[in-house]
Design an enzyme around this catalytic site. Structure first.
Site, PDB file in Angstrom:
ATOM      1  N   GLN A 118       0.826  -1.206   0.000  1.00  0.00           N
ATOM      2  CA  GLN A 118       0.000   0.000   0.000  1.00  0.00           C
ATOM      3  C   GLN A 118       0.864   1.262   0.000  1.00  0.00           C
ATOM      4  O   GLN A 118       0.578   2.225  -0.727  1.00  0.00           O
ATOM      5  CB  GLN A 118      -0.941  -0.007   1.204  1.00  0.00           C
ATOM      6  CG  GLN A 118      -1.999  -1.097   1.189  1.00  0.00           C
ATOM      7  CD  GLN A 118      -3.107  -0.832   0.169  1.00  0.00           C
ATOM      8  OE1 GLN A 118      -3.114   0.185  -0.529  1.00  0.00           O
ATOM      9  NE2 GLN A 118      -4.047  -1.762   0.073  1.00  0.00           N
TER      10      GLN A 118
ATOM     11  N   HIS B  86       2.567   1.820  -3.437  1.00  0.00           N
ATOM     12  CA  HIS B  86       1.681   2.467  -4.411  1.00  0.00           C
ATOM     13  C   HIS B  86       1.621   3.970  -4.168  1.00  0.00           C
ATOM     14  O   HIS B  86       1.637   4.762  -5.125  1.00  0.00           O
ATOM     15  CB  HIS B  86       0.274   1.880  -4.335  1.00  0.00           C
ATOM     16  CG  HIS B  86      -0.729   2.667  -5.113  1.00  0.00           C
ATOM     17  ND1 HIS B  86      -0.851   2.556  -6.486  1.00  0.00           N
ATOM     18  CD2 HIS B  86      -1.634   3.608  -4.721  1.00  0.00           C
ATOM     19  CE1 HIS B  86      -1.795   3.386  -6.906  1.00  0.00           C
ATOM     20  NE2 HIS B  86      -2.282   4.037  -5.852  1.00  0.00           N
ATOM     21  N   GLU B  87       1.555   4.366  -2.911  1.00  0.00           N
ATOM     22  CA  GLU B  87       1.452   5.789  -2.595  1.00  0.00           C
ATOM     23  C   GLU B  87       2.712   6.560  -2.984  1.00  0.00           C
ATOM     24  O   GLU B  87       2.654   7.771  -3.199  1.00  0.00           O
ATOM     25  CB  GLU B  87       1.178   5.984  -1.098  1.00  0.00           C
ATOM     26  CG  GLU B  87      -0.134   5.411  -0.594  1.00  0.00           C
ATOM     27  CD  GLU B  87      -1.354   6.056  -1.228  1.00  0.00           C
ATOM     28  OE1 GLU B  87      -1.249   7.235  -1.642  1.00  0.00           O
ATOM     29  OE2 GLU B  87      -2.399   5.399  -1.313  1.00  0.00           O
ATOM     30  N   THR B  88       3.838   5.885  -3.082  1.00  0.00           N
ATOM     31  CA  THR B  88       5.125   6.545  -3.327  1.00  0.00           C
ATOM     32  C   THR B  88       5.800   6.050  -4.597  1.00  0.00           C
ATOM     33  O   THR B  88       7.000   6.241  -4.774  1.00  0.00           O
ATOM     34  CB  THR B  88       6.071   6.302  -2.137  1.00  0.00           C
ATOM     35  OG1 THR B  88       6.235   4.878  -1.946  1.00  0.00           O
ATOM     36  CG2 THR B  88       5.512   6.903  -0.852  1.00  0.00           C
TER      37      THR B  88
ATOM     38  N   ARG C 195      -1.975  -1.502  -6.669  1.00  0.00           N
ATOM     39  CA  ARG C 195      -1.793  -1.928  -5.281  1.00  0.00           C
ATOM     40  C   ARG C 195      -1.694  -3.450  -5.194  1.00  0.00           C
ATOM     41  O   ARG C 195      -0.843  -3.993  -4.471  1.00  0.00           O
ATOM     42  CB  ARG C 195      -2.957  -1.424  -4.423  1.00  0.00           C
ATOM     43  CG  ARG C 195      -3.047   0.082  -4.301  1.00  0.00           C
ATOM     44  CD  ARG C 195      -4.289   0.493  -3.511  1.00  0.00           C
ATOM     45  NE  ARG C 195      -4.550   1.923  -3.588  1.00  0.00           N
ATOM     46  CZ  ARG C 195      -4.031   2.844  -2.784  1.00  0.00           C
ATOM     47  NH1 ARG C 195      -3.205   2.475  -1.819  1.00  0.00           N
ATOM     48  NH2 ARG C 195      -4.335   4.120  -2.920  1.00  0.00           N
TER      49      ARG C 195
END
Length: 321
Positions: free
Chosen positions: A133, A136-138, A285
């Site tokens: 998770q 995916h955000e970074t 993700r």
């Protein structure tokens, strides 16, 4: 009155008498106890069974281990960490050199229940889900033919690109003059009220020093662990979902919200990604998650997507931060 009832009554009475004890949990805006202490059902910190056992109402950090990582460094070694986040220090990554293994392990000591609950497969699955998770955000692997594939490019960024101020009036967590609360760190925490809650929980003034999430790697990881470990009603914590401690209510079942990796996506960014059919971000993700599970040698579990889940309407998430 049974011994157990007397024990709980005595514990509660002691809270009334000892007004100096530190508060936590829903009674204190989701704050975590310092030093890895457990948060009791009444919102106080301690390390005995009355504080630490789930069946006694423990709210957070319920292992009661007082800060031990429980072998996290053997579960994911430095070499494996580098393998999973293969290109995080690539020359093209703005956050190169920031996300270190030592900071990851140091931050985890403040959240002793992380990857220490359940059997070996459950613990590995939590590590895989957390890193997926946050990867995916970074990510730096989207939108181009990334060498070694897109799922080797997590942890490339520690700041949101082209950010806004993300300042909203809040009497408890007012914006500091001149400060911006855009996405920073592994979970890309945003909005002043989330910086305020997180800072209160980890003992750092993030309202006045939001950039610590992009300049101090240990604090940065702590912000991501805080989000992961903290329930925000009606949302469960990501931790409770991945270890199998959460069961859907009737309203959850009606909304199609079922245990699995997909529900964690719903917790984090459901308003933008869930309940709308196939979504490329959800697939990204899942791609990270499968790669990390494969690396750790653990099965994926069920319900990986949130395509048929209605999103939650309140509580902090990446889409509402």
């Amino acid at each position: 009155m049974s011994f157990r009832a007397l024990s709980v009554f005595s514990l509660f009475l002691s809270y009334l008498i000892l007004g100096s004890a530190e508060q936590c949990g829903r009674q204190a805006g989701g704050a975590l106890c310092p030093g890895g202490l457990c948060c009791s059902q009444f919102g106080w910190c301690g390390n005995t069974d009355d504080y630490c056992k789930k069946e006694n109402g423990c709210q957070s950090q319920c292992s009661g281990s007082g800060g031990d990582t429980g072998g996290l460094d053997s579960l994911i070694t430095r070499e494996r960490f580098d393998q999973m986040l293969l290109h995080r220090n690539d020359g093209g990554c703005p956050a190169r050199g920031f996300y270190t293994y030592d900071a990851f392990i140091a931050a985890a000591k403040s959240f002793p229940a992380f990857a220490t609950t359940g059997d070996d497969a459950t613990r590995k699955r939590e590590v895989a889900a957390f890193l997926a998770q946050t990867s995916h955000e970074t990510t730096g692997g989207a939108g181009w033919a990334a060498p070694d594939g897109p799922y080797t490019w997590g942890y490339c960024y520690n700041r949101e690109l082209n950010p806004a101020d993300y300042c909203q009036w809040d009497p408890n967590y007012p914006c500091a003059p001149g400060k911006q609360y855009f996405g920073r760190g592994p979970m890309q925490l945003t909005w002043n009220y989330n910086y305020g809650q997180c800072g209160r929980a980890i003992g750092v003034d993030l309202l006045n020093n939001p950039d610590l999430l992009a300049t101090d790697p240990t604090i940065s990881f702590k912000s991501a662990f805080w989000f992961w470990m903290t329930p925000q009603s009606p949302k469960p914590s990501c931790h409770d979902v991945i270890i199998g401690a959460w069961s859907p209510s009737g309203s959850d079942q009606a909304a199609g919200r079922v245990p699995g990796f997909g529900l964690i996506t719903n917790i984090i960014n459901g308003g933008l990604e869930c309940g709308q059919g196939w979504n490329a971000k959800v697939e990204d993700r899942i791609g990270f998650y499968k790669r990390y599970c494969d690396t750790l040698g653990v099965g994926y579990g069920n319900n990986l997507d949130c395509y048929n889940q209605r999103s939650y309407n309140n509580g902090p998430s990446v889409d509402s931060m």
